[in-house]
Design a protein around this motif. Structure first.
Motif, PDB file in Angstrom:
ATOM      1  N   PRO A 180      -4.241  -8.800  14.634  1.00  0.00           N
ATOM      2  CA  PRO A 180      -4.103  -7.758  13.615  1.00  0.00           C
ATOM      3  C   PRO A 180      -2.886  -8.006  12.728  1.00  0.00           C
ATOM      4  O   PRO A 180      -1.888  -8.601  13.157  1.00  0.00           O
ATOM      5  CB  PRO A 180      -3.909  -6.481  14.444  1.00  0.00           C
ATOM      6  N   VAL A 181      -2.988  -7.560  11.505  1.00  0.00           N
ATOM      7  CA  VAL A 181      -1.879  -7.600  10.567  1.00  0.00           C
ATOM      8  C   VAL A 181      -1.017  -6.367  10.813  1.00  0.00           C
ATOM      9  O   VAL A 181      -1.531  -5.259  10.937  1.00  0.00           O
ATOM     10  CB  VAL A 181      -2.395  -7.601   9.117  1.00  0.00           C
ATOM     11  N   THR A 182       0.297  -6.551  10.884  1.00  0.00           N
ATOM     12  CA  THR A 182       1.206  -5.421  11.037  1.00  0.00           C
ATOM     13  C   THR A 182       2.067  -5.306   9.793  1.00  0.00           C
ATOM     14  O   THR A 182       2.741  -6.268   9.399  1.00  0.00           O
ATOM     15  CB  THR A 182       2.103  -5.577  12.272  1.00  0.00           C
ATOM     16  N   LEU A 183       2.025  -4.140   9.159  1.00  0.00           N
ATOM     17  CA  LEU A 183       2.841  -3.846   7.989  1.00  0.00           C
ATOM     18  C   LEU A 183       3.990  -2.952   8.422  1.00  0.00           C
ATOM     19  O   LEU A 183       3.779  -1.923   9.071  1.00  0.00           O
ATOM     20  CB  LEU A 183       2.016  -3.143   6.910  1.00  0.00           C
ATOM     21  N   ARG A 184       5.210  -3.338   8.063  1.00  0.00           N
ATOM     22  CA  ARG A 184       6.400  -2.564   8.416  1.00  0.00           C
ATOM     23  C   ARG A 184       6.770  -1.630   7.261  1.00  0.00           C
ATOM     24  O   ARG A 184       6.897  -2.064   6.111  1.00  0.00           O
ATOM     25  CB  ARG A 184       7.570  -3.489   8.738  1.00  0.00           C
ATOM     26  N   TRP A 185       6.955  -0.352   7.573  1.00  0.00           N
ATOM     27  CA  TRP A 185       7.252   0.674   6.581  1.00  0.00           C
ATOM     28  C   TRP A 185       8.624   1.261   6.892  1.00  0.00           C
ATOM     29  O   TRP A 185       8.845   1.801   7.968  1.00  0.00           O
ATOM     30  CB  TRP A 185       6.167   1.738   6.630  1.00  0.00           C
ATOM     31  N   TRP A 186       9.558   1.141   5.938  1.00  0.00           N
ATOM     32  CA  TRP A 186      10.908   1.690   6.096  1.00  0.00           C
ATOM     33  C   TRP A 186      11.072   2.927   5.211  1.00  0.00           C
ATOM     34  O   TRP A 186      10.644   2.939   4.056  1.00  0.00           O
ATOM     35  CB  TRP A 186      11.961   0.668   5.668  1.00  0.00           C
ATOM     36  N   GLY A 208      -7.993  -3.867  11.843  1.00  0.00           N
ATOM     37  CA  GLY A 208      -7.220  -5.092  11.861  1.00  0.00           C
ATOM     38  C   GLY A 208      -5.876  -4.980  11.170  1.00  0.00           C
ATOM     39  O   GLY A 208      -5.097  -5.929  11.169  1.00  0.00           O
ATOM     40  N   VAL A 209      -5.587  -3.821  10.556  1.00  0.00           N
ATOM     41  CA  VAL A 209      -4.295  -3.593   9.918  1.00  0.00           C
ATOM     42  C   VAL A 209      -3.565  -2.495  10.675  1.00  0.00           C
ATOM     43  O   VAL A 209      -4.097  -1.407  10.877  1.00  0.00           O
ATOM     44  CB  VAL A 209      -4.448  -3.194   8.434  1.00  0.00           C
ATOM     45  N   LYS A 210      -2.340  -2.778  11.094  1.00  0.00           N
ATOM     46  CA  LYS A 210      -1.510  -1.813  11.799  1.00  0.00           C
ATOM     47  C   LYS A 210      -0.260  -1.532  10.970  1.00  0.00           C
ATOM     48  O   LYS A 210       0.269  -2.423  10.310  1.00  0.00           O
ATOM     49  CB  LYS A 210      -1.091  -2.345  13.177  1.00  0.00           C
ATOM     50  N   ILE A 211       0.217  -0.298  11.016  1.00  0.00           N
ATOM     51  CA  ILE A 211       1.418   0.105  10.287  1.00  0.00           C
ATOM     52  C   ILE A 211       2.493   0.478  11.304  1.00  0.00           C
ATOM     53  O   ILE A 211       2.253   1.285  12.205  1.00  0.00           O
ATOM     54  CB  ILE A 211       1.157   1.324   9.373  1.00  0.00           C
ATOM     55  N   ALA A 212       3.680  -0.108  11.159  1.00  0.00           N
ATOM     56  CA  ALA A 212       4.816   0.216  12.020  1.00  0.00           C
ATOM     57  C   ALA A 212       5.867   0.929  11.184  1.00  0.00           C
ATOM     58  O   ALA A 212       6.489   0.319  10.300  1.00  0.00           O
ATOM     59  CB  ALA A 212       5.390  -1.046  12.647  1.00  0.00           C
ATOM     60  N   PHE A 213       6.065   2.231  11.444  1.00  0.00           N
ATOM     61  CA  PHE A 213       7.073   2.988  10.704  1.00  0.00           C
ATOM     62  C   PHE A 213       8.432   2.803  11.362  1.00  0.00           C
ATOM     63  O   PHE A 213       8.575   2.949  12.576  1.00  0.00           O
ATOM     64  CB  PHE A 213       6.729   4.479  10.656  1.00  0.00           C
ATOM     65  N   ASN A 241       7.450  -4.518   4.804  1.00  0.00           N
ATOM     66  CA  ASN A 241       6.439  -4.708   3.758  1.00  0.00           C
ATOM     67  C   ASN A 241       6.581  -3.697   2.644  1.00  0.00           C
ATOM     68  O   ASN A 241       6.325  -4.001   1.475  1.00  0.00           O
ATOM     69  CB  ASN A 241       5.036  -4.608   4.352  1.00  0.00           C
ATOM     70  N   ILE A 242       6.985  -2.489   3.021  1.00  0.00           N
ATOM     71  CA  ILE A 242       7.064  -1.418   2.034  1.00  0.00           C
ATOM     72  C   ILE A 242       8.268  -0.546   2.363  1.00  0.00           C
ATOM     73  O   ILE A 242       8.578  -0.313   3.535  1.00  0.00           O
ATOM     74  CB  ILE A 242       5.755  -0.595   2.010  1.00  0.00           C
ATOM     75  N   VAL A 243       8.968  -0.108   1.319  1.00  0.00           N
ATOM     76  CA  VAL A 243      10.139   0.757   1.473  1.00  0.00           C
ATOM     77  C   VAL A 243       9.908   1.992   0.614  1.00  0.00           C
ATOM     78  O   VAL A 243       9.546   1.875  -0.559  1.00  0.00           O
ATOM     79  CB  VAL A 243      11.431   0.042   1.040  1.00  0.00           C
ATOM     80  N   THR A 244      10.122   3.159   1.191  1.00  0.00           N
ATOM     81  CA  THR A 244       9.923   4.399   0.437  1.00  0.00           C
ATOM     82  C   THR A 244      11.169   5.286   0.525  1.00  0.00           C
ATOM     83  O   THR A 244      11.983   5.157   1.430  1.00  0.00           O
ATOM     84  CB  THR A 244       8.712   5.198   0.953  1.00  0.00           C
ATOM     85  N   HIS A 245      11.277   6.181  -0.468  1.00  0.00           N
ATOM     86  CA  HIS A 245      12.271   7.247  -0.499  1.00  0.00           C
ATOM     87  C   HIS A 245      13.715   6.765  -0.698  1.00  0.00           C
ATOM     88  O   HIS A 245      14.648   7.522  -0.434  1.00  0.00           O
ATOM     89  CB  HIS A 245      12.180   8.124   0.763  1.00  0.00           C
TER      90      HIS A 245
END
Length: 464
Positions: free
Chosen positions: A57-63, A88-93, A116-120
């Motif tokens: 699976p693909v893991t996307l990291r979210w900060w 197949g896509v997982k998100i790790a906050f 992968n992505i940064v918010t706020h």
């Protein structure tokens, strides 16, 4: 129940159609033309079918630094929905820090261990990182969300010199509203919200007593003190930089702001010498201070933590030195941005667009109603958003904050006449403005000499 029927329980119609089409072998171009801008995947070309068959699976990291318990709960719901629709896509906050994110991201960029992505984070952070060639343009994500859905000008602060967008707005904040207790005002004979500094001092003086202080202004060596004091300089009629980004802090408005800030120290709790965002918020919400300076999170926190004062809480734009000086509200323009050198860019952009889908975006905003305000007209007008009890109860306050935030500015965007300041992130991270406050206000150093020293430090930061 068939596999496709099960899939239909967790995927919207556009996602189902896209997956079917990709599995049938129709070309990518045909898929995107068929979708147009109707769905979150429009223009993003997320290879859903391939991911469904992938062994790993693909893991996307979210900060994000916005990670209160209620917000985390909503994020997990968004994550679960996205993962169900994208096998197949997982998100790790991964929660970050308002104070510590510059060092965290510097380390991430240096080590190539990137989220992968940064918010706020503030808009000026996005401009800064993009100016160093570290971010992916967000133009196609904005198009996928729907440019016409945003409030006019919502993304102007993200425009770059090369004609792209370095990020997109996930919300607005009116971060330095003046919060008031109507019950304490009535008891003290304060008949209206202060509009000038003299009126604010008088109100705080009248309301202070019985274990209650007048205000929770920050004096710590941290980003809150820097960001809040920048607002005071503007509310004195000054600025940190001129429109062409020459250092302009050495001016009478800065001295006036320092004098007033020093005069307010007697109305603040002893611990204010170390206050940052959390301490300042808690001081007002707990009832320790008669006024507050913060964004709309006050409303949710008062409702849940101190409901006894909930009917008495209201807000106003923060007072200025005189009625001749226009209001200035600090809006950090909470952002979404994507680092440039990451794997799984298509999945990341699809997730970025997905964050604005109403079923997830509305609950995310309502995790702290009135704090991060919607940037999409379609959300601000949505009955589900408007039906929230806190939004209903504090309709006037939310409307005022929305208007103040829409006209808000920050160090990266001081006025409409200013060029974008790509060094704003380093300046805030350096705590040089907070240093000015501590040296003059707490240590009683000479204002003229200290401002001159700080001006030189700002010039050095701009040249670095």
């Amino acid at each position: 129940m068939t596999a496709l029927q099960q899939e239909g329980n967790t995927m919207d119609s556009n996602s189902i159609w896209l997956r079917r089409t990709l599995m049938s072998g129709i070309s990518r171009r045909s898929v995107l033309q068929g979708l147009g801008t109707a769905g979150l995947a429009a223009g993003l070309s997320l290879p859903l079918a391939g991911r469904a068959r992938a062994a790993d699976p693909v893991t996307l990291r979210w900060w994000s630094p916005q990670a209160s318990p209620d917000q985390l709960k909503m994020y997990q719901t968004q994550i679960a929905t996205f993962e169900a629709a994208h096998p197949g896509v997982k998100i790790a906050f991964e929660p970050t820090s308002d104070e510590g994110y510059p060092a965290q991201l510097a380390a991430a960029f240096a080590s190539k261990q990137l989220p992968n992505i940064v918010t706020h984070l503030p808009s000026f952070a996005a401009q800064n990182y993009y100016g160093q060639g570290l971010l992916e343009p967000m133009d196609d994500v904005i198009k996928a969300i729907g440019e016409d859905k945003y409030f006019p000008g919502a993304n102007d602060v993200y425009k770059t010199a090369d004609g792209h967008y370095c990020g997109t707005a996930i919300g607005n904040t009116a971060a330095d509203m003046l919060w008031l207790r109507k019950d304490l005002m009535q008891k003290a004979g304060v008949d209206k919200a202060p509009t000038t500094w003299d009126e604010l001092r008088t109100a705080c003086q009248k309301m202070q007593g019985g274990g209650i202080f007048g205000a929770p202004l920050p004096y710590g060596l941290n980003s809150m003190t820097s960001l809040i004091f920048i607002g005071f300089i503007h509310r004195a009629g000054g600025q940190i930089f001129s429109p062409d980004l020459a250092v302009a802090i050495d001016s009478q408005p800065t001295y006036d702001a320092l004098e007033f800030y020093k005069s307010m120290r007697e109305f603040c709790p002893p611990g204010a010498t170390n206050y940052s965002w959390g301490e300042s918020l808690t001081a007002f919400v707990s009832g320790a201070t008669a006024t507050g300076i913060y964004a709309g999170r006050v409303l949710a926190n008062v409702t849940s933590q101190n409901p006894g004062i909930a009917d008495s809480v209201t807000c106003a734009t923060y007072p200025t030195i005189s009625k001749d000086v226009a209001s200035w509200t600090f809006n950090d323009f909470p952002s979404v941005f994507i680092p440039k050198d990451i794997a799984n860019m298509a999945e990341t952009k699809a997730f970025a667009a997905f964050l604005f889908e109403p079923k997830g975006y509305i609950p995310q905003l309502l995790a702290a109603p009135g704090h991060v305000l919607p940037v999409l007209k379609t959300i601000a007008e949505d009955p589900t958003y408007l039906a929230d009890p806190i939004i209903q109860k504090y309709k006037a306050e939310v409307t005022l904050m929305a208007g103040a935030a829409a006209a808000g500015k920050n160090l990266g965007y001081e006025t409409d006449k200013h060029k974008p300041n790509l060094k704003a992130n380093e300046i805030i991270a350096s705590n040089v403005i907070a240093e000015l406050v501590q040296r003059v206000v707490l240590n009683d150093e000479d204002a003229k000499a200290t401002v001159g020293d700080i001006a030189k430090k700002l010039e050095g930061l701009m040249k670095a």
